[in-house]
Write a protein that holds these residues in place. Structure first.
Motif, mmCIF file in Angstrom:
data_model
loop_
_atom_site.group_PDB
_atom_site.id
_atom_site.type_symbol
_atom_site.label_atom_id
_atom_site.label_comp_id
_atom_site.label_asym_id
_atom_site.label_seq_id
_atom_site.Cartn_x
_atom_site.Cartn_y
_atom_site.Cartn_z
ATOM 1 N N GLY A 1 0.821 -1.213 0.000
ATOM 2 C CA GLY A 1 0.000 0.000 0.000
ATOM 3 C C GLY A 1 0.854 1.262 0.000
ATOM 4 O O GLY A 1 0.523 2.255 -0.652
ATOM 5 N N MET A 2 1.963 1.243 0.739
ATOM 6 C CA MET A 2 2.860 2.399 0.776
ATOM 7 C C MET A 2 3.474 2.669 -0.586
ATOM 8 O O MET A 2 3.736 3.816 -0.946
ATOM 9 C CB MET A 2 3.982 2.168 1.798
ATOM 10 N N PHE A 3 3.701 1.620 -1.366
ATOM 11 C CA PHE A 3 4.300 1.780 -2.679
ATOM 12 C C PHE A 3 3.270 1.926 -3.792
ATOM 13 O O PHE A 3 3.617 1.864 -4.970
ATOM 14 C CB PHE A 3 5.250 0.613 -2.975
ATOM 15 N N GLY A 4 2.004 2.079 -3.423
ATOM 16 C CA GLY A 4 0.980 2.384 -4.401
ATOM 17 C C GLY A 4 0.260 1.205 -5.022
ATOM 18 O O GLY A 4 -0.534 1.382 -5.932
ATOM 19 N N LEU A 5 0.532 -0.014 -4.546
ATOM 20 C CA LEU A 5 -0.185 -1.174 -5.083
ATOM 21 C C LEU A 5 -1.570 -1.243 -4.442
ATOM 22 O O LEU A 5 -1.708 -1.049 -3.231
ATOM 23 C CB LEU A 5 0.573 -2.465 -4.799
ATOM 24 N N PRO A 6 -2.610 -1.516 -5.226
ATOM 25 C CA PRO A 6 -3.955 -1.588 -4.659
ATOM 26 C C PRO A 6 -4.154 -2.859 -3.830
ATOM 27 O O PRO A 6 -4.132 -3.958 -4.356
ATOM 28 C CB PRO A 6 -4.866 -1.598 -5.899
ATOM 29 N N VAL A 7 -4.308 -2.708 -2.528
ATOM 30 C CA VAL A 7 -4.491 -3.860 -1.640
ATOM 31 C C VAL A 7 -5.740 -3.716 -0.775
ATOM 32 O O VAL A 7 -5.933 -4.472 0.168
ATOM 33 C CB VAL A 7 -3.255 -4.071 -0.732
ATOM 34 N N GLY A 8 -6.610 -2.782 -1.118
ATOM 35 C CA GLY A 8 -7.801 -2.531 -0.309
ATOM 36 C C GLY A 8 -8.757 -3.708 -0.262
ATOM 37 O O GLY A 8 -9.391 -3.956 0.748
ATOM 38 N N GLY A 9 -8.880 -4.462 -1.344
ATOM 39 C CA GLY A 9 -9.826 -5.565 -1.388
ATOM 40 C C GLY A 9 -9.237 -6.913 -1.036
ATOM 41 O O GLY A 9 -9.883 -7.935 -1.204
ATOM 42 N N VAL A 10 -8.011 -6.932 -0.527
ATOM 43 C CA VAL A 10 -7.341 -8.198 -0.225
ATOM 44 C C VAL A 10 -7.811 -8.727 1.127
ATOM 45 O O VAL A 10 -7.834 -8.000 2.116
ATOM 46 C CB VAL A 10 -5.806 -8.006 -0.209
ATOM 47 N N ASP A 11 -8.213 -9.977 1.150
ATOM 48 C CA ASP A 11 -8.597 -10.646 2.394
ATOM 49 C C ASP A 11 -7.342 -11.295 2.974
ATOM 50 O O ASP A 11 -6.861 -12.302 2.458
ATOM 51 C CB ASP A 11 -9.671 -11.696 2.112
ATOM 52 N N ASN A 12 -6.783 -10.701 4.021
ATOM 53 C CA ASN A 12 -5.519 -11.177 4.577
ATOM 54 C C ASN A 12 -5.598 -12.618 5.058
ATOM 55 O O ASN A 12 -4.647 -13.385 4.901
ATOM 56 C CB ASN A 12 -5.046 -10.269 5.710
#
Length: 69
Positions: A26-37
């Motif tokens: 996320g800090m590097f701009g990759l979209p990870v908002g919808g990722v289920d950890n």
């Protein structure tokens, strides 16, 4: 807890690694908002299990000595 296990068998460690990786992504701009950890952690654990099984089979097939005492 008296039984020890290797770090790589701990779901807590893998969940932490996935969480840190998601934060860095996320800090590097990759979209990870919808990722289920939790699902990602389970998928990684399954992949590691599959790869370790393949390595064990390959190791045994390529061995030049038998197992003994």
């Amino acid at each position: 807890m008296t039984i020890a296990k290797p770090w790589y068998l701990s779901k807590t460690i893998w969940a932490s690694i996935v969480t840190v990786a998601s934060g860095l992504a996320g800090m590097f701009g990759l979209p990870v908002g919808g990722v289920d950890n939790a699902a990602l952690t389970e998928t990684i654990l399954q992949a590691i299990t599959a790869v370790s099984g393949l390595l064990a089979i390959f190791g045994r097939l390529s061995a030049d000595a038998r197992i003994g005492s």
